[in-house]
Design a protein around this motif. Sequence first.
Motif, mmCIF file in Angstrom:
data_model
loop_
_atom_site.group_PDB
_atom_site.id
_atom_site.type_symbol
_atom_site.label_atom_id
_atom_site.label_comp_id
_atom_site.label_asym_id
_atom_site.label_seq_id
_atom_site.Cartn_x
_atom_site.Cartn_y
_atom_site.Cartn_z
ATOM 1 N N THR A 98 25.899 -15.068 -50.949
ATOM 2 C CA THR A 98 25.521 -15.634 -49.661
ATOM 3 C C THR A 98 25.369 -14.546 -48.621
ATOM 4 O O THR A 98 26.070 -13.530 -48.663
ATOM 5 N N THR A 99 24.457 -14.768 -47.712
ATOM 6 C CA THR A 99 24.301 -13.889 -46.555
ATOM 7 C C THR A 99 24.999 -14.481 -45.335
ATOM 8 O O THR A 99 25.021 -13.865 -44.279
ATOM 9 N N GLU A 100 25.547 -15.685 -45.479
ATOM 10 C CA GLU A 100 26.193 -16.382 -44.372
ATOM 11 C C GLU A 100 27.708 -16.301 -44.503
ATOM 12 O O GLU A 100 28.246 -16.147 -45.593
ATOM 13 N N ASN A 101 28.401 -16.465 -43.386
ATOM 14 C CA ASN A 101 29.856 -16.393 -43.370
ATOM 15 C C ASN A 101 30.440 -17.523 -44.204
ATOM 16 O O ASN A 101 30.265 -18.705 -43.868
ATOM 17 N N PRO A 102 31.136 -17.211 -45.308
ATOM 18 C CA PRO A 102 31.688 -18.266 -46.163
ATOM 19 C C PRO A 102 32.650 -19.183 -45.428
ATOM 20 O O PRO A 102 32.784 -20.352 -45.776
ATOM 21 N N SER A 103 33.325 -18.675 -44.418
ATOM 22 C CA SER A 103 34.272 -19.498 -43.670
ATOM 23 C C SER A 103 33.609 -20.727 -43.074
ATOM 24 O O SER A 103 34.229 -21.788 -42.957
ATOM 25 N N PHE A 104 32.350 -20.592 -42.693
ATOM 26 C CA PHE A 104 31.640 -21.686 -42.055
ATOM 27 C C PHE A 104 30.782 -22.486 -43.028
ATOM 28 O O PHE A 104 30.516 -23.656 -42.800
ATOM 29 N N GLU A 105 30.314 -21.851 -44.094
ATOM 30 C CA GLU A 105 29.284 -22.453 -44.939
ATOM 31 C C GLU A 105 29.802 -23.020 -46.258
ATOM 32 O O GLU A 105 29.099 -23.795 -46.899
ATOM 33 N N LEU A 106 31.007 -22.633 -46.689
ATOM 34 C CA LEU A 106 31.515 -23.085 -47.982
ATOM 35 C C LEU A 106 32.765 -23.930 -47.802
ATOM 36 O O LEU A 106 33.564 -23.709 -46.884
ATOM 37 N N ASN A 107 32.936 -24.896 -48.701
ATOM 38 C CA ASN A 107 34.104 -25.763 -48.666
ATOM 39 C C ASN A 107 35.392 -24.957 -48.803
ATOM 40 O O ASN A 107 35.458 -23.990 -49.566
ATOM 41 N N ALA A 108 36.424 -25.406 -48.102
ATOM 42 C CA ALA A 108 37.723 -24.751 -48.217
ATOM 43 C C ALA A 108 38.241 -24.836 -49.650
ATOM 44 O O ALA A 108 38.850 -23.883 -50.156
ATOM 45 N N ALA A 109 37.983 -25.948 -50.330
ATOM 46 C CA ALA A 109 38.453 -26.107 -51.707
ATOM 47 C C ALA A 109 37.801 -25.088 -52.634
ATOM 48 O O ALA A 109 38.459 -24.514 -53.513
ATOM 49 N N LEU A 110 36.510 -24.845 -52.425
ATOM 50 C CA LEU A 110 35.813 -23.865 -53.256
ATOM 51 C C LEU A 110 36.284 -22.454 -52.927
ATOM 52 O O LEU A 110 36.487 -21.620 -53.822
ATOM 53 N N LEU A 111 36.476 -22.174 -51.636
ATOM 54 C CA LEU A 111 36.955 -20.855 -51.236
ATOM 55 C C LEU A 111 38.334 -20.555 -51.805
ATOM 56 O O LEU A 111 38.644 -19.409 -52.132
ATOM 57 N N SER A 112 39.161 -21.581 -51.930
ATOM 58 C CA SER A 112 40.510 -21.359 -52.446
ATOM 59 C C SER A 112 40.510 -21.008 -53.925
ATOM 60 O O SER A 112 41.512 -20.505 -54.442
ATOM 61 N N ARG A 113 39.423 -21.275 -54.609
ATOM 62 C CA ARG A 113 39.331 -21.006 -56.045
ATOM 63 C C ARG A 113 38.475 -19.782 -56.357
ATOM 64 O O ARG A 113 38.221 -19.480 -57.519
ATOM 65 N N ALA A 114 38.001 -19.116 -55.330
ATOM 66 C CA ALA A 114 37.139 -17.952 -55.528
ATOM 67 C C ALA A 114 37.555 -16.833 -54.581
ATOM 68 O O ALA A 114 37.968 -17.084 -53.441
ATOM 69 N N GLN A 115 37.446 -15.610 -55.043
ATOM 70 C CA GLN A 115 37.752 -14.451 -54.218
ATOM 71 C C GLN A 115 36.505 -14.055 -53.437
ATOM 72 O O GLN A 115 35.412 -13.939 -54.005
ATOM 73 N N VAL A 116 36.648 -13.878 -52.126
ATOM 74 C CA VAL A 116 35.510 -13.466 -51.298
ATOM 75 C C VAL A 116 35.459 -11.947 -51.264
ATOM 76 O O VAL A 116 36.417 -11.294 -50.831
ATOM 77 N N LEU A 117 34.354 -11.388 -51.728
ATOM 78 C CA LEU A 117 34.157 -9.943 -51.731
ATOM 79 C C LEU A 117 33.010 -9.609 -50.773
ATOM 80 O O LEU A 117 31.921 -10.186 -50.877
ATOM 81 N N ILE A 118 33.262 -8.692 -49.855
ATOM 82 C CA ILE A 118 32.299 -8.380 -48.798
ATOM 83 C C ILE A 118 31.511 -7.131 -49.161
ATOM 84 O O ILE A 118 32.081 -6.060 -49.356
ATOM 85 N N LEU A 119 30.190 -7.272 -49.263
ATOM 86 C CA LEU A 119 29.312 -6.141 -49.535
ATOM 87 C C LEU A 119 28.855 -5.527 -48.222
ATOM 88 O O LEU A 119 28.552 -6.242 -47.259
ATOM 89 N N ASN A 120 28.795 -4.207 -48.185
ATOM 90 C CA ASN A 120 28.361 -3.498 -46.986
ATOM 91 C C ASN A 120 26.841 -3.381 -46.932
ATOM 92 O O ASN A 120 26.174 -3.302 -47.974
ATOM 93 N N ARG A 121 26.304 -3.386 -45.721
ATOM 94 C CA ARG A 121 24.903 -2.999 -45.571
ATOM 95 C C ARG A 121 24.799 -1.541 -46.007
ATOM 96 O O ARG A 121 25.720 -0.751 -45.807
ATOM 97 N N LEU A 122 23.682 -1.177 -46.620
ATOM 98 C CA LEU A 122 23.539 0.179 -47.151
ATOM 99 C C LEU A 122 23.388 1.174 -46.011
ATOM 100 O O LEU A 122 22.565 0.980 -45.111
ATOM 101 N N ASP A 123 24.178 2.222 -46.046
ATOM 102 C CA ASP A 123 24.059 3.250 -45.025
ATOM 103 C C ASP A 123 22.923 4.215 -45.367
ATOM 104 O O ASP A 123 22.255 4.076 -46.403
ATOM 105 N N GLY A 124 22.711 5.183 -44.489
ATOM 106 C CA GLY A 124 21.599 6.115 -44.694
ATOM 107 C C GLY A 124 21.699 6.880 -45.987
ATOM 108 O O GLY A 124 20.696 7.115 -46.666
ATOM 109 N N ALA A 125 22.916 7.273 -46.376
ATOM 110 C CA ALA A 125 23.095 8.042 -47.603
ATOM 111 C C ALA A 125 22.724 7.205 -48.824
ATOM 112 O O ALA A 125 22.076 7.699 -49.766
ATOM 113 N N ALA A 126 23.109 5.928 -48.826
ATOM 114 C CA ALA A 126 22.788 5.062 -49.965
ATOM 115 C C ALA A 126 21.283 4.834 -50.067
ATOM 116 O O ALA A 126 20.702 4.876 -51.158
ATOM 117 N N LEU A 127 20.640 4.597 -48.924
ATOM 118 C CA LEU A 127 19.185 4.392 -48.950
ATOM 119 C C LEU A 127 18.466 5.672 -49.357
ATOM 120 O O LEU A 127 17.455 5.624 -50.076
#
Length: 435
Positions: free
Chosen positions: A145-174
């Motif tokens: 998802t590109t949207e904040n899981p806190s607002f867009e996903l059910n609390a029940a689903l969030l409790s069963r899944a680990q939220v991992l945050i991906l960073n926007r690519l910095d200049g070195a990565a690009l």
Amino acid sequence: MADLFAPAPSETADAASVPLADRLRPQRLEDVVGQEHLTGPEGAIGRMVAAGRLSSMILWGPPGTGKTTIARLLADAVGLRFVAISAVFSGVADLKKAFAEAREHARMGHRTLLFVDEIHRFNRAQQDGFLPYVEDGTVTLVGATTENPSFELNAALLSRAQVLILNRLDGAALETLLARAEELEDREIPLTADARAAMIASADGDGRFVLNQVETLFSVQIDEPLDPAGLAAFLHRRVAVYDKDREGHYNLISALHKSLRGSDPQAALYYLARMLTAGEEPLYVLRRLVRFASEDIGLADPQALVQCLAAKDAYEFLGSPEGELAIAQACLYLATAPKSNAAYKAQKAAWKSARDTGSLMPPKNILNAPTKLMKQIGYGKDYAYDHDADEGFSGDNYWPEEMRPQTYYEPVDRGFEKRIGERLAYWEELRAKKR
């Protein structure tokens, strides 16, 4: 779906017809750039792969940061069957089919990784439908998802899944992606160093976007490396020109604008009269006066904008010719007001910074934390409430960590802006004492 890519042999007979981004698809997790905090040995994904066991997870991050690629490579890394669906194109029937097939494969000893792109687009009831299959191990769910899981996903689903945050690519990565594209194509991208930096900045951390730009550049013959202006002209559509049959119209509005800026009320009133007596639409003139009030006067006299809007209301109430007097009054007020383009310059500079820096995260301490997840990751922690500080001023830093504080607005020493400048200087003095 947005991926990151590293060099890999093409699986098709006609490699030239395959998009560059697909030809640079990673074959290993370590080839994914910019997400080492997750994929590295100490990262959550790296640890799960090392243990050979995945938990369900939600990959939250901007477009083009590798969510789809990571999910596919995760399945390969731990030997899971990979199934991908998109919440944009799938419905309840597709989900039921995916779960039924996963259950059949589970009976044969083959576990399934179900990747759901744009998972936030499923409604609450559909999200609830995942729960029993995640709980009994029928599928290991990886949602993107590109949207904040806190607002867009059910609390029940969030409790069963680990939220991992991906960073926007910095200049070195690009830059790494550009180097890999050059290696694959065995040629350099036809850009000067400044243009290359501009293209990276314009990507806003999106790896697929920058590779699509590179593919466009490689698709044509460019004899000399493009500079930033040449790059902008090449990658953007040309702007349509004005209708030359109305040249007199634009000449007069230009003359009115310049006369106002030059504080010549006599000439400004003359050109206003030329336009209105020639049948120009009064509301068009009023729109230009409103624009002038912000662009050329701004906070040097905040009443300028009020006068123009009041003239608009008066004209709409009275109509012509009586209402035209209100337009003339606004015109004279603008011509005789103190001038400043500080707000205009500040807006242009701020908009440029916004385009150049893209989606940088504000400091977490100034963000609201209405959900438990947001509190856990530091939102709102140690926020300094200015009203509780001396002089009602905390002097806190409100800029993204990756960005130095900028100065866009520099008030002139004229009109009301002189007082604003004194106020800004006072706050800066307080800020310096608190450092």
